[in-house]
Write an enzyme that holds these catalytic residues in place. Structure first.
Site, PDB file in Angstrom:
ATOM      1  N   GLU A 240       0.813  -1.237   0.000  1.00 44.87           N
ATOM      2  CA  GLU A 240       0.000   0.000   0.000  1.00 44.87           C
ATOM      3  C   GLU A 240       0.841   1.279   0.000  1.00 44.87           C
ATOM      4  O   GLU A 240       0.652   2.170   0.822  1.00 44.87           O
ATOM      5  CB  GLU A 240      -0.988  -0.010   1.172  1.00 44.87           C
ATOM      6  CG  GLU A 240      -2.128   0.982   0.952  1.00 44.87           C
ATOM      7  CD  GLU A 240      -3.268   0.831   1.950  1.00 44.87           C
ATOM      8  OE1 GLU A 240      -3.629  -0.319   2.273  1.00 44.87           O
ATOM      9  OE2 GLU A 240      -3.793   1.866   2.362  1.00 44.87           O
ATOM     10  N   HIS A 255     -15.233   4.338   7.694  1.00 47.46           N
ATOM     11  CA  HIS A 255     -14.547   4.238   8.989  1.00 47.46           C
ATOM     12  C   HIS A 255     -15.023   5.322   9.949  1.00 47.46           C
ATOM     13  O   HIS A 255     -15.148   5.084  11.149  1.00 47.46           O
ATOM     14  CB  HIS A 255     -13.035   4.323   8.790  1.00 47.46           C
ATOM     15  CG  HIS A 255     -12.458   3.096   8.141  1.00 47.46           C
ATOM     16  ND1 HIS A 255     -11.270   3.097   7.458  1.00 47.46           N
ATOM     17  CD2 HIS A 255     -12.932   1.818   8.054  1.00 47.46           C
ATOM     18  CE1 HIS A 255     -11.023   1.877   6.994  1.00 47.46           C
ATOM     19  NE2 HIS A 255     -12.020   1.095   7.329  1.00 47.46           N
ATOM     20  N   HIS A 270     -19.774  -3.253   9.054  1.00 45.31           N
ATOM     21  CA  HIS A 270     -18.761  -2.631   8.184  1.00 45.31           C
ATOM     22  C   HIS A 270     -19.245  -2.468   6.739  1.00 45.31           C
ATOM     23  O   HIS A 270     -19.136  -1.390   6.147  1.00 45.31           O
ATOM     24  CB  HIS A 270     -17.465  -3.458   8.234  1.00 45.31           C
ATOM     25  CG  HIS A 270     -16.405  -2.948   7.319  1.00 45.31           C
ATOM     26  ND1 HIS A 270     -15.763  -1.734   7.520  1.00 45.31           N
ATOM     27  CD2 HIS A 270     -15.876  -3.468   6.173  1.00 45.31           C
ATOM     28  CE1 HIS A 270     -14.885  -1.539   6.551  1.00 45.31           C
ATOM     29  NE2 HIS A 270     -14.932  -2.566   5.718  1.00 45.31           N
TER      30      HIS A 270
HETATM   31  N1  GLY Z   1      -9.178  -4.232   2.530  1.00 47.38           N
HETATM   32  C1  GLY Z   1      -8.235  -3.368   1.955  1.00 47.38           C
HETATM   33  C2  GLY Z   1      -6.929  -4.006   1.620  1.00 47.38           C
HETATM   34  O1  GLY Z   1      -6.802  -5.205   1.733  1.00 47.38           O
HETATM   35  O2  GLY Z   1      -6.009  -3.319   1.252  1.00 47.38           O
END
Ligand code: GLY
Length: 373
Positions: A240, A255, A270
């Site tokens: 990420e 969130h 959620h």
């Molecule tokens: N649920 C978001 C991810 O796995 O990056």
């Protein structure tokens, strides 16, 4: 019974794995886990709701392949993603003598997967993890991609590790026993993949959404496309630093909603918060002049048609003033140097990461949403 079973590969260098999808995959768990090599003992982590439904069938399948299993059952619900439960599960796995070459298996939804995954990541400095997701949301999102973790008093998922599974077994027949509310919540994450970068899949959802929710080949197709979409993004950006953030479409709003209701699942789960978040992300994009109004309408209309919430007014008990939402967003771990990061859209299937979104724009949008203007 391998008929209709599909495999989505996740070819990460050095830790490639398969996501096996279809009805009846659970019965093949023993054979497929034994094929990973060297596993002798499987430490099953599950919860009190899932265990009576599926644990015996899993243990039988493992036994048929000559695998020994031990079971650790935790209370269901988000509160189990705690330091205390992490210690309980880790000590339970050690007491059962799960060795370095063995495997931890998560049988359950996102909570079980995240907790068991984190235990697998740290047990003896890392043992293999098999994900057997039993909710639609876990099958299309949390079981794939290697995010594991627990919550802290400072927020959700703040303690964790990237630990890719060695195998994901998504038995779509298990969704049959899932309450409708949970199926709908999981479906929001399915729709998300179309909205991120696959307009054809969103169109498919518009045509087959009800069928996908009901089961059968449409559900299998939805899970397959979703897993392939997630795998493609994880392959590009496992940790990420960039594109993986696209998976958070709708999640900054979601969130904040969850935080304001103090994660009270009787008010919102959620996936419901994500459904509202997706609709808000498109309406916010429209307000910013990025996205055609007709696309925002299409998104809201589709989610609403399938019985999912799409506005802040849909949160039972209300959400308070716009300033509270903004404050809740500012606490999100994805906020860097005080700037708000959103996933916005130039249209259906054309989402992008927008950093530095002005707080004043967010506040004005939320005020307009809350006043119905
Ligand atoms: N649920 C978001 C991810 O796995 O990056």
């Amino acid at each position: 019974m391998s008929q209709g079973i599909a495999t989505v590969p996740v070819p990460l260098p050095g830790r490639a794995y398969d996501i096996v999808i279809g009805r009846g995959v659970l019965a093949e768990a023993g054979r497929r886990i034994a094929a990973l090599g060297k596993v002798r003992h499987v430490g099953i982590v599950t919860d009190e709701i899932v265990a009576p439904l599926h644990a015996a069938a899993l243990e039988e399948a493992l036994g048929e392949a000559g695998l020994v299993s031990s079971r650790i059952t935790i209370p269901a619900g988000e509160t189990s993603k705690s330091f205390a439960m992490f210690a309980h599960v880790s000590d339970g796995l050690l007491a059962a003598r799960i060795e370095r070459q063995d495997a931890v298996l998560a049988l359950g939804g996102g909570v079980v997967g995240d907790l068991a995954g984190f235990a697998a990541a740290t047990l003896r400095r890392g043992v293999r993890l098999v994900q057997v997701p039993t909710t639609l949301l876990a099958q299309v999102d949390s079981s794939v991609g290697g995010k594991t973790g627990i919550n802290s008093q400072h927020g959700k998922n703040l303690i964790g590790a990237f630990h890719q599974p060695a195998l994901v077994l998504a038995d779509t027949a298990l969704i049959d026993t899932l309450p409708l509310r949970e199926r709908k919540a999981g479906y929001a994450e399915v729709v998300k993949y179309g909205l991120i970068n696959d307009p054809d899949f969103f169109e498919w959802c518009e045509q087959h959404g009800e069928a996908a929710m009901a089961g059968g080949t449409a559900r299998d197709h939805a899970v397959r496309v979703s897993c392939a979409a997630k795998a493609a993004i994880v392959l590009r950006d496992e940790h990420e630093h960039g594109d993986r953030a696209l998976l958070n479409l709708g999640h900054t709003f979601a969130h904040a909603i969850e935080r304001i209701v103090a994660y009270d699942n009787s008010r919102i789960v959620h996936g419901e918060a994500v459904s509202i978040g997706l609709a808000l992300a498109f309406r916010f994009s429209q307000r910013l002049g990025l996205c055609p109004g007709q696309d925002a309408v299409r998104v809201t209309r589709h989610l609403a048609r399938l019985g999912m919430p799409t506005t802040l007014a849909d949160v039972p008990g209300g959400i308070g003033p716009a300033s509270a939402m903004l404050e809740a967003m500012a606490q999100d771990k994805k906020v860097m140097a005080g700037k708000l990061t959103f996933i916005l859209a130039r249209g259906i299937g054309a989402s992008f990461v927008a950093r530095d979104v002005p707080a004043a724009e967010v506040l004005a949008f939320l005020d307009a949403e809350l006043s119905g203007t």
